[in-house]
Enzyme design. Structure first.
Site, PDB file in Angstrom:
ATOM      1  N   ASN A 122       0.653  -1.013  -0.068  1.00  0.00           N
ATOM      2  CA  ASN A 122       0.081   0.270   0.130  1.00  0.00           C
ATOM      3  C   ASN A 122       0.513   1.379   0.185  1.00  0.00           C
ATOM      4  OD1 ASN A 122      -2.061  -1.822   0.001  1.00  0.00           O
ATOM      5  ND2 ASN A 122      -3.250  -1.175   2.156  1.00  0.00           N
ATOM      6  N   HIS A 134     -15.091   2.681 -15.583  1.00  0.00           N
ATOM      7  CA  HIS A 134     -14.950   2.399 -14.280  1.00  0.00           C
ATOM      8  C   HIS A 134     -16.149   1.834 -13.473  1.00  0.00           C
ATOM      9  CE1 HIS A 134     -14.021   2.022  -9.389  1.00  0.00           C
ATOM     10  NE2 HIS A 134     -13.588   1.392 -10.034  1.00  0.00           N
TER      11      HIS A 134
END
Length: 723
Positions: free
Chosen positions: A59, A450
């Site tokens: 991350n 998306h």
């Protein structure tokens, strides 16, 4: 006395005050801290804690490559621009600097003080330094180096005739200061480097110790031990691993790009040469070596992270994969087949009978794959249309689409080439689908697509019928086992018409005059959300039932937050389940006293977006591919779809209600901006993800029991009747 309109203007202005908002980047870092808390939680199985620590590392890599890099660009180009919390890019970078360094220190204190000793207690030793090897282990390592590693390495010396080499983004390297054996006194040492090969296993298992302990060593330690074999005419003065993170963002002028696919391929290659954003080195790295790296990589002191342990903790996923430690892992969950799809031979017949809502990963993603596969083979199917954002490496859906085209069906696929860090994969899929005969669209200029939608057009006895799948997650059969999402299968006429309109809009320039059920971004989805929130506020003001429950990944759109503040101020009870970024503040008098926020961090990644509005007693529930973020609502093609069947509404509401009851994995946002886990004293220990797993298994079990009853008792009852 103020008029109602003047009062509203005043309230709206006050709700825009930066003091009511949290900086997006600092909020994200708090989310990564929540993941790190799971790695520090001694109540969890030890190997699960390794996995959480690995996730924090991957991350953080992406955060540097994208968010920190963007802030640096903004600080140069728009130094006075402020975010919703009133911070300039420079102020954000200063605030992040201390927080990220603290985060990295916490990562490695967790590793060194808790996880390494815990592994050793359970019979697994991670060799910290190659100097710690026993003679037998050293012999094994040296032999392994010569047989398996040495032939792959390319040592790079730097001198007047050999310039500083390209150091690839996120690659692990060994930097060394070396001096010629024939060098005279006073001559400066040379710099040399070796890239640790990414294609070789980074975790190497050594022979088992006499006491039964299993031993692992990292590849960089094996190479460091044998550096003298790579530079035979030099004395090795020091060797230290280092790693850099580069700016991975790229800007594409889509209007001027003649071929978007080729332009993105070009930009992907440039990623390896982006500006250095972060340099990670060993905590005790030689000062002269570090000085050389700082100069050549053009990195400032605050961009250097001194690491007390192995660089790049993502290797812990490989440690997690070691066999023989299953007792230190959580019991794996196998997604259950939704009862409606057990022994289902005709998915289209099932969808004609009723809408179906799937809850992944508790319920298997297989029906979605089978939906496309059956469509590809069905002679009555005329066309298949689908959007693809991220797909798995060996995608059965891609294979089915290609097969459908080869079977003569009209197949249209929008492959989003701009899906960050999946650009290369998606380019490959786009080329393969085109070769198979599919019509491939690369997305819309200036927008990312998306949305997750599949449309199957089928010719039936009573005419054309459209079957639609709408989801909150990607068409990725691998991540569907790890991410929580919902998806709906339907053949409702209104949604079928809207789905056709979506694909006509994506493939051409045809926008319909009206929409039946679906709401799209960037057209009017944001306005729709704000309308729904304001409607609850109006109900509250008139004394009617008003409540909002919203589940999403991130919340940072200022207009939506402002609407939530208005609704809270009007008396609407608002419960938000926000996994990651949340720029809203809770408990602010006169602003957000009626708002609660919780973040659930568990074994599965919370990814579904579900929205509940009480609507004066006429409850409405929606699901969407969109978060409440400016990028989703203004710069992407997203879809919001209603869940209207009573049974499915109850199921969707149950997901929200169950997560609001979570006492084990929920982190509750406090008025001071911190997140705290629930104090379990006097409370039931309840985990929503564990509950959903048990519920899915129970539903499957009940279905099998009904099948048994059907086989045993129903024929007997029928016989009795005829008698």
């Amino acid at each position: 006395m103020e008029t109602g309109e003047a009062k509203m203007v005043k309230e709206t202005k006050e709700f825009k005050d930066p003091k009511y908002y949290v900086n997006r980047e600092l909020s994200w870092l708090k989310f990564n801290f929540r993941i790190l808390e799971e790695a520090r939680d001694r109540s969890l199985p030890l190997f699960e804690r390794l996995k959480f620590l690995s996730i924090t590392s991957s991350n953080l890599d992406e955060f540097f490559m994208v968010r920190v890099a963007s802030l640096k660009d903004q600080a140069d180009e728009h130094p006075q621009r402020r975010d919703i919390a009133g911070m300039t890019a420079g102020e954000q970078l200063d605030a992040l600097d201390g927080e990220i360094h603290h985060f990295a220190q916490t990562q490695y204190s967790t590793w060194n003080r808790s996880l390494v000793p815990g592994l050793l207690q359970n019979g697994l030793r991670i060799v910290k330094r190659h100097e710690d090897l026993t003679p037998k282990e050293a012999e094994f390592v040296d032999r392994y180096f010569m047989n398996s590693v040495y032939p792959v390495l390319t040592p790079m010396a730097v001198d007047s005739s050999r310039p500083f080499p390209l150091i690839r983004n996120k690659s692990l390297n060994l930097g060394a200061l070396v001096r010629k054996k024939t060098a005279k006194n006073g001559e400066e040492p040379d710099f040399a480097t070796v890239q640790v090969p990414g294609l070789l296993p980074r975790v190497v298992e050594l022979p088992v110790s006499e006491n039964g302990v299993r031993n692992l060593i990292l590849l960089e330690e094996i190479i460091e031990r044998n550096m003298d074999k790579l530079f035979l005419n030099y004395r090795i003065e020091c060797v230290h691993p280092f790693r850099i993170t580069r700016d991975a963002e790229f800007d594409i002028d889509e209007d001027d790009s003649e071929d978007l696919l080729k332009e993105i391929e070009h930009q992907i290659k440039k990623r390896q040469r982006g500006e250095t954003i972060r340099l990670e080195v060993e905590a005790d790295a030689d000062k002269n070596l570090l000085k050389f790296l700082k100069k050549e990589l053009s990195v400032k002191e605050n961009g250097i992270y001194y690491i007390d342990g192995p660089l790049d903790l993502t290797f812990l996923m490989k440690v997690y994969g070691q066999e023989g430690f299953e007792h230190l892992k959580a019991q794996s969950f196998i997604p259950q087949t939704h009862p409606d799809f057990v022994d289902c031979e005709d998915i289209f017949a099932l969808i004609r009978e009723k809408d179906v809502l799937l809850h992944h990963p508790y319920e298997s993603f297989d029906p979605v794959v089978q939906f496309v596969q059956q469509a590809s083979r069905d002679p009555q199917v005329l066309a298949i249309k689908q959007t693809l954002y991220r797909v798995s490496g060996n995608s059965p859906i891609i294979a089915a689409l290609a097969q459908a085209a080869e079977n003569g069906k009209q197949v249209t696929v929008l492959v989003e080439l701009k899906a960050r860090f999946d650009e290369e994969n998606n380019i490959g899929w786009a080329k393969m689908l085109e070769k198979a005969g599919c019509h491939v669209i690369y997305g819309l200029v200036g927008l990312k697509t998306h949305s997750k939608i599949t449309l199957v057009v089928r010719g039936e006895e009573d005419g054309i019928r459209r079957y639609v799948h709408l989801g909150t997650g990607n068409y990725n059969d691998s991540t569907a086992k790890l991410y929580t999402d919902v998806g709906m299968l339907t053949c409702a006429n209104a949604i079928g018409e809207d789905a056709t309109a979506v694909f006509n809009m994506l493939s051409g320039y045809s926008e319909p005059l009206h929409w039946n059920k679906l709401s799209l971004a960037p057209l009017w989805l944001k306005d729709r959300f704000i309308y729904l929130i304001d409607r609850e506020a109006d109900y509250a003001k008139s004394g009617r039932d008003a409540r909002i429950i919203a589940k999403m990944n991130s919340l940072c759109d200022p207009d939506v937050i402002e609407a939530l503040y208005r609704a809270s101020n009007a008396g609407v009870k608002i419960d938000l389940i926000v996994r990651g970024i949340c720029c809203l503040k809770v408990g602010v008098p006169g602003v957000s006293e009626n708002i609660s926020v919780r973040s659930i961090v568990g074994y599965f990644l919370e990814h579904s977006r579900i929205f509940y509005f009480e609507n004066g007693g006429k409850e409405e529930i929606y699901a969407s591919s969109a978060d409440w973020m400016p990028r989703n609502l203004e710069r992407r093609v997203e879809i919001l779809f209603p869940i209207e069947d009573p049974a499915l509404k109850e199921k969707a509401y149950g997901i929200l209600d169950t997560q609001l009851r979570d006492t084990l994995k929920a982190h509750i946002l406090q008025p001071d901006g911190t997140y705290e886990k629930i104090d379990l004293r006097g409370k039931e220990r309840f985990g929503s993800q564990a509950y959903f797993c048990a519920q899915a298994v129970e539903n499957a079990k009940l279905h099998h029991e009904k099948e048994e009853i059907g086989r045993v008792f129903i024929p007997r009852m029928a016989a009795d009747e005829t008698t």
